[in-house]
Structures are given as structure tokens and as C-alpha cells.
Design a protein around this motif. Structure first.
Motif, PDB file in Angstrom:
ATOM      1  N   GLU A 150       0.423  -1.126   0.197  1.00 57.03           N
ATOM      2  CA  GLU A 150      -0.319  -0.309  -0.161  1.00 57.03           C
ATOM      3  C   GLU A 150       0.824   1.029  -0.305  1.00 57.03           C
ATOM      4  O   GLU A 150       0.482   1.978  -0.301  1.00 57.03           O
ATOM      5  CB  GLU A 150      -0.348   0.027   0.692  1.00 57.03           C
ATOM      6  CG  GLU A 150      -0.577   0.341   2.548  1.00 57.03           C
ATOM      7  CD  GLU A 150       0.727  -1.281   2.669  1.00 57.03           C
ATOM      8  OE1 GLU A 150       1.422  -0.689   3.868  1.00 57.03           O
ATOM      9  OE2 GLU A 150       0.581  -1.929   2.715  1.00 57.03           O
ATOM     10  N   ALA A 151       1.985   1.573   0.301  1.00 57.94           N
ATOM     11  CA  ALA A 151       3.464   2.218   0.042  1.00 57.94           C
ATOM     12  C   ALA A 151       2.984   2.671  -1.226  1.00 57.94           C
ATOM     13  O   ALA A 151       3.923   4.330  -1.280  1.00 57.94           O
ATOM     14  CB  ALA A 151       4.223   2.185   0.485  1.00 57.94           C
ATOM     15  N   TYR A 152       3.231   1.833  -2.410  1.00 57.97           N
ATOM     16  CA  TYR A 152       2.520   2.780  -3.882  1.00 57.97           C
ATOM     17  C   TYR A 152       1.219   3.009  -3.770  1.00 57.97           C
ATOM     18  O   TYR A 152       0.785   2.409  -3.702  1.00 57.97           O
ATOM     19  CB  TYR A 152       3.351   1.365  -4.468  1.00 57.97           C
ATOM     20  CG  TYR A 152       2.742   1.597  -6.021  1.00 57.97           C
ATOM     21  CD1 TYR A 152       3.618   2.979  -6.349  1.00 57.97           C
ATOM     22  CD2 TYR A 152       1.977   0.771  -6.716  1.00 57.97           C
ATOM     23  CE1 TYR A 152       3.951   3.442  -7.494  1.00 57.97           C
ATOM     24  CE2 TYR A 152       2.264   1.706  -8.284  1.00 57.97           C
ATOM     25  CZ  TYR A 152       2.819   2.453  -8.459  1.00 57.97           C
ATOM     26  OH  TYR A 152       2.383   3.176 -10.119  1.00 57.97           O
ATOM     27  N   ASP A 153       1.717   4.327  -4.587  1.00 58.91           N
ATOM     28  CA  ASP A 153       0.609   4.514  -4.424  1.00 58.91           C
ATOM     29  C   ASP A 153       0.599   5.390  -6.444  1.00 58.91           C
ATOM     30  O   ASP A 153       1.213   5.778  -7.040  1.00 58.91           O
ATOM     31  CB  ASP A 153       0.208   6.694  -4.320  1.00 58.91           C
ATOM     32  CG  ASP A 153      -1.457   7.339  -4.500  1.00 58.91           C
ATOM     33  OD1 ASP A 153      -1.977   6.805  -5.181  1.00 58.91           O
ATOM     34  OD2 ASP A 153      -1.402   7.491  -3.856  1.00 58.91           O
ATOM     35  N   PRO A 154      -0.433   4.324  -6.940  1.00 63.96           N
ATOM     36  CA  PRO A 154      -0.304   4.265  -8.502  1.00 63.96           C
ATOM     37  C   PRO A 154      -0.463   6.140  -9.377  1.00 63.96           C
ATOM     38  O   PRO A 154       0.052   6.305  -9.826  1.00 63.96           O
ATOM     39  CB  PRO A 154      -1.222   3.577  -9.285  1.00 63.96           C
ATOM     40  CG  PRO A 154      -1.728   2.383  -7.800  1.00 63.96           C
ATOM     41  CD  PRO A 154      -1.472   3.278  -6.924  1.00 63.96           C
ATOM     42  N   LYS A 155      -1.150   6.844  -8.625  1.00 63.73           N
ATOM     43  CA  LYS A 155      -1.622   7.944  -8.619  1.00 63.73           C
ATOM     44  C   LYS A 155      -0.496   9.421  -9.185  1.00 63.73           C
ATOM     45  O   LYS A 155      -0.178   9.739  -9.600  1.00 63.73           O
ATOM     46  CB  LYS A 155      -2.383   8.571  -7.965  1.00 63.73           C
ATOM     47  CG  LYS A 155      -3.140   8.135  -7.605  1.00 63.73           C
ATOM     48  CD  LYS A 155      -5.051   8.781  -6.898  1.00 63.73           C
ATOM     49  CE  LYS A 155      -6.157   8.212  -6.529  1.00 63.73           C
ATOM     50  NZ  LYS A 155      -6.653   8.277  -5.324  1.00 63.73           N
ATOM     51  N   HIS A 156       1.159   8.615  -8.343  1.00 61.54           N
ATOM     52  CA  HIS A 156       1.571   9.499  -7.707  1.00 61.54           C
ATOM     53  C   HIS A 156       3.008   8.531  -9.144  1.00 61.54           C
ATOM     54  O   HIS A 156       4.079   9.532  -9.972  1.00 61.54           O
ATOM     55  CB  HIS A 156       2.504   8.843  -6.583  1.00 61.54           C
ATOM     56  CG  HIS A 156       1.840  10.237  -6.145  1.00 61.54           C
ATOM     57  ND1 HIS A 156       1.245   9.643  -4.806  1.00 61.54           N
ATOM     58  CD2 HIS A 156       1.751  11.393  -5.582  1.00 61.54           C
ATOM     59  CE1 HIS A 156       1.220  10.089  -4.239  1.00 61.54           C
ATOM     60  NE2 HIS A 156       1.199  11.492  -4.294  1.00 61.54           N
TER      61      HIS A 156
END
Length: 193
Positions: free
Chosen positions: A67-73
Motif C-alpha cells: 500500500e506504500a505505492y500510490d499509482p497516482k504518483h
């Protein structure tokens, strides 16, 4: 047409699979990014064994914290590279600080210069390997084979204007390797903080 800032479908699916605890997803992610992670860690640390350790640490972090990865970024590749860079710089700082304390030679300023040099070199490597192939090919001809833009145009089978454009864009991308935050940290990206 998809929104320009929408993350690639593979990145979103991979994050979802990791969040569900799919071991096969971790294997697929490792197959895709292990060489990138190891190369970046090795570039910062200059040590094969330490780069192996960072590689394990990065994939363990991704597995334990999908969950630390945010695809929006941005792309998953960039997030993994940023995470690798951060962990490798932390390891370099810890190792160099311990050596400084033990030997008593050198200074914290010298340590920060070494960290910054390693960070810039790793970022430059990442930029070159991530840039589009036509730009990379033009830069390789100019840098490694000492071709000017006219010779590069002939070798690449493009016009001289196109060769100049590729060289200029490639150099502009590469010049951003020095655009780092405090203490050589790369810009924060997609939750790799």
C-alpha cells in the motif's frame, strides 16, 4: 483516450496482487525489476554484497508494504527505483559514518560529498537506462564513440536536425541527475518516503 496521468494498468494490477498477498506477483515484480534495483544499489554503494542486501530489503519492503505505492504518483518502476535509492543512501551513510567514527579520519562534509556523488551517479544511470532508445543511442554515439551530431545522424539514419534534437533532449534529461533534494535525496515519488 485515457487520462495522461493515469498509471499504467500493469502497475495498478501488480499493486492489487501484492496487496492480496500473491507470491507469484512478487516473483513477477522481482523478475522485472531486480536487475534495476541491484544496479542502482551497487552504483550507490560500490559493493556487490551490500547491493545484494539492498535488493532483498527493497523487495521485502514492497512485499510487506504494497500500500506504500500510490499509482497516482507515477510508475511502479520509478517508485521501486526511488525506494532503492533511499535505502542505499541510508546504508552508505550508516557505513561511512561508522567508518568515520572508528577511523577518526575525514569529516561529515566529506561524507556528504561522497553520498551526493554516489546519488548523482545512480540517478544518472537510472535516467540513461529509462530514456527512450533513440535518445540513448544518440548519447552513446556521442559519448562513447565520440561522434558529432553529423556522424551520429549518419550512423542512426536520421537527419542532422533530428540527431541534434535527440542529443539535446538526452542531455537535458541527463542534466536533471543533479536535481536532488537535501543531502542527495531524489525527489520523493509515489510514497517511497
Amino acid at each position: 483516450m485515457a487520462k495522461q496521468d493515469a498509471p499504467p494498468r500493469w502497475d495498478r494490477k501488480m499493486q492489487q496482487r501484492l496487496a492480496r498477498g500473491e507470491a507469484a506477483a512478487l516473483g513477477e515484480l522481482y523478475d522485472r525489476f531486480a536487475s534495476l534495483v541491484h544496479a542502482l544499489a551497487h552504483r550507490v554503494l560500490g559493493d556487490e554484497h551490500a547491493a545484494d542486501g539492498i535488493t532483498r530489503e527493497v523487495f521485502a519492503h514492497v512485499w510487506e508494504n504494497p500500500e506504500a505505492y500510490d499509482p497516482k504518483h507515477g510508475p511502479l518502476r520509478s517508485w521501486v527505483a526511488t525506494l532503492t535509492h533511499r535505502l542505499a543512501v541510508q546504508r552508505l551513510r550508516a557505513t561511512e559514518t561508522a567508518a568515520l567514527a572508528q577511523d577518526g579520519r575525514g569529516s561529515t562534509e566529506e561524507l556528504e560529498r561522497r553520498v551526493r556523488r554516489a546519488s548523482v551517479a545512480a540517478r544518472a544511470d537510472y535516467i540513461v537506462t529509462s530514456m527512450p532508445t533513440p535518445l540513448r543511442a544518440a548519447l552513446e554515439l556521442a559519448y562513447f564513440q565520440r561522434r558529432d551530431y553529423r556522424q551520429a545522424a549518419t550512423d542512426l539514419g536520421v537527419t542532422e536536425d533530428e540527431a541534434r534534437r535527440r542529443l539535446r533532449l538526452g542531455l537535458q534529461l541527463l542534466s536533471t541527475a543533479h536535481d536532488t533534494g537535501p543531502s542527495g535525496a531524489p525527489p520523493e515519488h509515489g510514497g517511497a518516503r
